[in-house]
Design a protein around this motif. Structure first.
Motif, PDB file in Angstrom:
ATOM      1  N   PHE A  58       0.825  -1.197   0.000  1.00 10.55           N
ATOM      2  CA  PHE A  58       0.000   0.000   0.000  1.00 10.55           C
ATOM      3  C   PHE A  58       0.871   1.264   0.000  1.00 10.55           C
ATOM      4  O   PHE A  58       1.833   1.353   0.778  1.00 10.55           O
ATOM      5  N   CYS A  59       0.511   2.233  -0.837  1.00 12.66           N
ATOM      6  CA  CYS A  59       1.162   3.542  -0.826  1.00 12.66           C
ATOM      7  C   CYS A  59       2.675   3.375  -1.039  1.00 12.66           C
ATOM      8  O   CYS A  59       3.100   2.940  -2.102  1.00 12.66           O
ATOM      9  N   TRP A  60       3.503   3.704  -0.049  1.00  7.84           N
ATOM     10  CA  TRP A  60       4.948   3.462  -0.126  1.00  7.84           C
ATOM     11  C   TRP A  60       5.208   2.020  -0.551  1.00  7.84           C
ATOM     12  O   TRP A  60       6.064   1.743  -1.388  1.00  7.84           O
ATOM     13  N   GLY A  61       4.455   1.099   0.033  1.00  6.71           N
ATOM     14  CA  GLY A  61       4.613  -0.309  -0.304  1.00  6.71           C
ATOM     15  C   GLY A  61       4.100  -0.668  -1.674  1.00  6.71           C
ATOM     16  O   GLY A  61       4.531  -1.661  -2.264  1.00  6.71           O
ATOM     17  N   GLY A  62       3.167   0.133  -2.217  1.00  4.02           N
ATOM     18  CA  GLY A  62       2.694  -0.121  -3.576  1.00  4.02           C
ATOM     19  C   GLY A  62       3.799   0.074  -4.591  1.00  4.02           C
ATOM     20  O   GLY A  62       3.913  -0.695  -5.550  1.00  4.02           O
ATOM     21  N   ARG A  63       4.602   1.112  -4.407  1.00  5.03           N
ATOM     22  CA  ARG A  63       5.773   1.312  -5.277  1.00  5.03           C
ATOM     23  C   ARG A  63       6.730   0.126  -5.167  1.00  5.03           C
ATOM     24  O   ARG A  63       7.256  -0.367  -6.169  1.00  5.03           O
ATOM     25  N   ILE A  64       6.949  -0.342  -3.936  1.00  7.68           N
ATOM     26  CA  ILE A  64       7.864  -1.462  -3.717  1.00  7.68           C
ATOM     27  C   ILE A  64       7.369  -2.723  -4.414  1.00  7.68           C
ATOM     28  O   ILE A  64       8.176  -3.537  -4.901  1.00  7.68           O
ATOM     29  N   VAL A  65       6.062  -2.924  -4.480  1.00  8.34           N
ATOM     30  CA  VAL A  65       5.528  -4.106  -5.173  1.00  8.34           C
ATOM     31  C   VAL A  65       6.053  -4.159  -6.601  1.00  8.34           C
ATOM     32  O   VAL A  65       6.511  -5.211  -7.083  1.00  8.34           O
ATOM     33  N   TRP A  66       5.966  -3.048  -7.324  1.00  7.81           N
ATOM     34  CA  TRP A  66       6.457  -3.023  -8.705  1.00  7.81           C
ATOM     35  C   TRP A  66       7.950  -3.349  -8.763  1.00  7.81           C
ATOM     36  O   TRP A  66       8.389  -4.148  -9.605  1.00  7.81           O
ATOM     37  N   LEU A  67       8.725  -2.745  -7.865  1.00  9.00           N
ATOM     38  CA  LEU A  67      10.170  -2.977  -7.884  1.00  9.00           C
ATOM     39  C   LEU A  67      10.500  -4.431  -7.563  1.00  9.00           C
ATOM     40  O   LEU A  67      11.383  -5.040  -8.194  1.00  9.00           O
TER      41      LEU A  67
ATOM     42  N   TRP B  63      -1.321  -1.219  -4.424  1.00  6.90           N
ATOM     43  CA  TRP B  63      -2.374  -0.264  -4.091  1.00  6.90           C
ATOM     44  C   TRP B  63      -1.775   1.141  -4.080  1.00  6.90           C
ATOM     45  O   TRP B  63      -0.939   1.468  -3.247  1.00  6.90           O
ATOM     46  N   TYR B  64      -2.199   1.960  -5.032  1.00  3.97           N
ATOM     47  CA  TYR B  64      -1.824   3.379  -5.132  1.00  3.97           C
ATOM     48  C   TYR B  64      -0.353   3.662  -4.800  1.00  3.97           C
ATOM     49  O   TYR B  64      -0.024   4.536  -4.001  1.00  3.97           O
ATOM     50  N   GLY B  65       0.539   2.897  -5.449  1.00  4.81           N
ATOM     51  CA  GLY B  65       1.973   3.123  -5.319  1.00  4.81           C
ATOM     52  C   GLY B  65       2.481   4.049  -6.414  1.00  4.81           C
ATOM     53  O   GLY B  65       2.071   3.928  -7.576  1.00  4.81           O
ATOM     54  N   ARG B  66       3.365   4.954  -6.068  1.00  9.69           N
ATOM     55  CA  ARG B  66       3.900   5.905  -7.034  1.00  9.69           C
ATOM     56  C   ARG B  66       4.590   5.183  -8.189  1.00  9.69           C
ATOM     57  O   ARG B  66       5.300   4.201  -7.992  1.00  9.69           O
ATOM     58  N   LEU B  67       4.405   5.694  -9.395  1.00 10.25           N
ATOM     59  CA  LEU B  67       4.913   5.057 -10.612  1.00 10.25           C
ATOM     60  C   LEU B  67       6.051   5.832 -11.256  1.00 10.25           C
ATOM     61  O   LEU B  67       6.925   5.251 -11.891  1.00 10.25           O
ATOM     62  N   VAL B  68       6.031   7.147 -11.147  1.00  6.71           N
ATOM     63  CA  VAL B  68       7.066   8.020 -11.707  1.00  6.71           C
ATOM     64  C   VAL B  68       7.437   9.043 -10.641  1.00  6.71           C
ATOM     65  O   VAL B  68       6.738   9.190  -9.635  1.00  6.71           O
ATOM     66  N   GLY B  69       8.534   9.750 -10.863  1.00  2.13           N
ATOM     67  CA  GLY B  69       8.918  10.777  -9.898  1.00  2.13           C
ATOM     68  C   GLY B  69      10.411  10.979  -9.856  1.00  2.13           C
ATOM     69  O   GLY B  69      11.168  10.412 -10.644  1.00  2.13           O
ATOM     70  N   ASP B  70      10.843  11.816  -8.909  1.00  3.81           N
ATOM     71  CA  ASP B  70      12.259  12.104  -8.745  1.00  3.81           C
ATOM     72  C   ASP B  70      12.986  10.875  -8.200  1.00  3.81           C
ATOM     73  O   ASP B  70      12.407  10.048  -7.495  1.00  3.81           O
ATOM     74  N   THR B  71      14.252  10.786  -8.509  1.00  3.27           N
ATOM     75  CA  THR B  71      15.094   9.708  -7.992  1.00  3.27           C
ATOM     76  C   THR B  71      16.255  10.311  -7.214  1.00  3.27           C
ATOM     77  O   THR B  71      16.530  11.510  -7.299  1.00  3.27           O
ATOM     78  N   ASP B  72      16.939   9.481  -6.446  1.00  2.00           N
ATOM     79  CA  ASP B  72      18.131   9.885  -5.702  1.00  2.00           C
ATOM     80  C   ASP B  72      18.986   8.643  -5.504  1.00  2.00           C
ATOM     81  O   ASP B  72      18.572   7.537  -5.870  1.00  2.00           O
ATOM     82  N   PRO B  73      20.181   8.770  -4.935  1.00  2.00           N
ATOM     83  CA  PRO B  73      21.059   7.600  -4.810  1.00  2.00           C
ATOM     84  C   PRO B  73      20.460   6.433  -4.027  1.00  2.00           C
ATOM     85  O   PRO B  73      20.794   5.275  -4.305  1.00  2.00           O
TER      86      PRO B  73
END
Length: 292
Positions: free
Chosen positions: A168-177, A191-201
């Motif tokens: 979920f949320c933060w974890g939704g992005r992790i699901v894809w990764l 569930w509603y995980g971010r798909l695009v955005g800024d990156t960092d190291p």
């Protein structure tokens, strides 16, 4: 079965234990303060009747982390679902989700993925939680800890061949990764995980960047009124998936037009019962298709 075990173990790096003090050594009770007041009239509580449920310790590369586990009592060879926390950590809502999956016949385990960096339950302000703790949690560490959770589950009543991931949320992005990281993953629900955005190291990759590397198909459940995840980013991800391998092409989205972010979080004002229940049904159907 021996061939499956050998193949599974070869997918994950060996553990090298070098024990040291982690900041979080046990899970918090109740709900994380930064999530805001609990909407007691809607918060769902799933009992543990017929389950083995509670806190466990998972060996990881540099020690051990706490996790919540729930599974049907007396069963082995169960399909496994890794449950990835919201930004607020493994609190009562995430534990309840594990029990819901266990009632459906899965071994569900939710590792506390911030254990080295800090205790999310101690924060009362979401902004400080994000900048002082969450931003310091490397993706590589998270993926490694999920590998360890998958290994632990396989050694404690779970299947080595049927692994799913839900977040979920933060974890939704992790699901894809993670669906692109671990070849043993058969399916994911984001569930509603971010798909695009800024990156960092520490967070060098967005889901859209690895769409062509998915090992198992992912079902994305998103809100049409989510200001942080516009429909344009979902369309961008759809385009990336369409040109990928079979697992990418088999991935799918459901967008609940009237729902916003965190619509499944039944303890928060963002909860939307109709969308949440429909999404849960689709999640169970998805895992049933690929893990049963």
């Amino acid at each position: 079965m021996q061939n499956i075990k050998t193949e599974f173990d070869s997918l994950l790096p060996p553990l090298k234990l070098d024990r040291r003090g982690f900041i979080v050594t046990t899970l918090a009770g109740g709900f994380t303060l930064a999530a805001g007041p609990v909407a007691a009239q809607t918060a769902i509580h799933t009992d543990s009747d017929g389950l083995v449920a509670g806190e466990v310790k998972i060996p990881v590369a540099d020690g051990e982390i706490p996790a919540y586990r729930a599974a049907p009592a007396g069963k082995t060879g169960l399909p496994v679902i890794l449950v990835v926390q919201e930004v607020f950590g493994v609190h009562e809502y995430i534990k309840d989700v594990c029990r819901r999956f266990a009632k459906a016949g899965y071994l569900a385990v939710a590792p506390e993925l911030y254990a080295r960096q800090g205790d999310p339950s101690r924060y009362q302000d979401t902004g400080r939680l994000m900048t002082e703790l969450v931003a310091k949690v490397p993706d590589g560490q998270v993926l490694g800890d999920l590998d360890a959770a998958a290994r632990w589950a396989a050694a404690n009543g779970g299947s080595r061949a049927r692994i799913g991931i839900n977040g979920f949320c933060w974890g939704g992005r992790i699901v894809w990764l993670y669906a692109a990281h671990n070849p043993a993953v058969k399916a994911g629900v984001a569930w509603y995980g971010r798909l695009v955005g800024d990156t960092d190291p520490l967070h060098p990759t967005n889901p859209v960047d690895i769409a062509g590397q998915l090992k198992g198909p992912v079902l994305g459940l998103y809100g049409g009124q989510d200001a942080g995840i516009p429909l344009t980013s979902i369309n961008t991800m759809k385009d990336a998936l369409a040109s990928g391998p079979a697992a990418a092409k088999a991935s799918s989205f459901i967008v609940y037009r009237e729902a916003g972010h965190a619509f499944h979080a039944d303890y928060r004002p963002s909860y939307r019962r109709e969308a949440a229940m429909d999404g849960w049904k689709h999640a169970l159907d998805w895992f049933g298709r690929y893990l049963r």
